[in-house]
Design an enzyme around this catalytic site. Sequence first.
Site, PDB file in Angstrom:
ATOM      1  N   GLU A 253     -59.044  16.317  39.433  1.00 19.34           N
ATOM      2  CA  GLU A 253     -58.125  17.435  39.678  1.00 19.34           C
ATOM      3  C   GLU A 253     -56.924  16.926  40.457  1.00 19.34           C
ATOM      4  OE1 GLU A 253     -59.494  20.909  41.769  1.00 19.34           O
ATOM      5  OE2 GLU A 253     -61.414  20.955  40.706  1.00 19.34           O
ATOM      6  N   GLU A 302     -53.604  31.901  37.094  1.00 22.41           N
ATOM      7  CA  GLU A 302     -54.790  32.770  37.037  1.00 22.41           C
ATOM      8  C   GLU A 302     -54.628  33.894  38.060  1.00 22.41           C
ATOM      9  OE1 GLU A 302     -58.564  30.292  36.532  1.00 22.41           O
ATOM     10  OE2 GLU A 302     -57.094  28.803  37.192  1.00 22.41           O
ATOM     11  N   LYS A 305     -57.242  35.007  41.064  1.00 18.13           N
ATOM     12  CA  LYS A 305     -57.660  34.100  42.133  1.00 18.13           C
ATOM     13  C   LYS A 305     -57.013  34.503  43.455  1.00 18.13           C
ATOM     14  CE  LYS A 305     -58.531  29.750  41.206  1.00 18.13           C
ATOM     15  NZ  LYS A 305     -58.404  28.334  40.827  1.00 18.13           N
ATOM     16  N   GLU A 310     -53.214  30.242  44.957  1.00 17.05           N
ATOM     17  CA  GLU A 310     -54.166  29.838  43.926  1.00 17.05           C
ATOM     18  C   GLU A 310     -53.855  30.470  42.572  1.00 17.05           C
ATOM     19  OE1 GLU A 310     -56.447  27.618  44.057  1.00 17.05           O
ATOM     20  OE2 GLU A 310     -56.577  27.201  46.212  1.00 17.05           O
TER      21      GLU A 310
END
Length: 328
Positions: A253, A302, A305, A310
Site C-alpha cells: 500500500e 470511498e 470511510k 480516508e
Amino acid sequence: HCIYILPIVNEQSLEIIIIENGMLGNNLPYPSQVISLYNSQNIRRMRVYDPNQAVFQALRGSNIEVMLGVPNSELQYVASSRENAREWVKRNVRDHSPGVRFRYIAVGNEVKPSDTTLARLVHPALTNVHEAIAFHGLKDQVKVSTSVDTTLIGVNFPPSQGAFKGDVRSYIDPIIGFLVDIKAPLLLNIYTYFSYANNPRDISLAYATFTSPGNVVQDGANGYQNLFDATLDVVYSALEKAGGASLEIVVSETGWPSGGAFGATLDNARAFYTNVVRHVSQGTPKRPGKAIETYLFAMFDENNKEPQLEKNFGVFYPNQQPKYQLTF
C-alpha cells in the site's frame, strides 16, 4: 478491497504499479465495471482485501494477477487447524483457479504486535495457509506473506541503521524466518503522507512527494532524494539485522489523500502519485536498478470511510473518471 495494475518488460526490470480498489462507498462501480476499467488502463495486478465472490466472478478470464487477503477477522479460523486453512484456500483460491490468477495471499494486514489476540495467530496462520497452498497444488503459482506497517520500526535514521523495535522482535522474527524459508517477499504498507503530516517541521513536502531538487539525506555513499526510498531502505536494514537479508519487499500500500486534512490537496496527491509511478522502476539506493513492486491505495474515493481524509485516496472518482493523469 484493493486492485492494482501495471505492465512491463521482463522480471528483472518489471515495474509494477498496483491500485487498491476499496468497497467502502455507496456509489462505486460494479466489479465487472471495475475490471473493465482496469483493462482499459492496462492495469495488470490487483489487491483484494478479503474474499468476494462477485469480484472473483468478474476477474475470471481477465488475466489480472491478484493479491488476496486473509482478513484479520479470519486469522483465528485459518490458524486453528490445517483443515480449516485447506478449506479456506479451496473455497477462495483453488475453486477459482486458473480462471483467476492469484499471485499472493496476504495473511493479515497491519497486525500490531501489541494486539495479544491477533499477533499470536499470524505465524501459525501463515504456516497453515502455505501448507494449504501446497496441498492444493498451487505452491509454484502463489506466494504467502503478511502485510506490515512501519510502526514496527524503532530506529529509522539514517536508513543504514534501520532496526525493528526490541519489543516487536518476538513477533516479527518468526515471520521473517518463515518468509526466508519459503522465499516469499515481505509486504509493507508505506505512507509518506502520514510521516509528513505528523512532522512537517522535520519532513518537507518535497521530500515526501518526490519533488526535492537534490539529496535531502546523505547516508554514507547513499543519497536520498525522497522519503519513500529512505523508508524502504530503513526496513531493508532492519530485515538484515533480523536474519532477513535475502528478502524482497513488495510495497502493498502507498498513497496520498486529495482532501480532508493537513497537506491533503489535489496538487500534493497528484505530485505523489505521478512521481511514485515514475520512480518505482529505479529501485532504492540500497537496491538500485531493482524495480519496486508497488500497490497504490486506492482505486476510488470511498465516501463511507472515516475520518474525512480516508474518503479521498482514490486515483479515480467513483464515476470512473481519472482524478490524475497517470500512465500505468
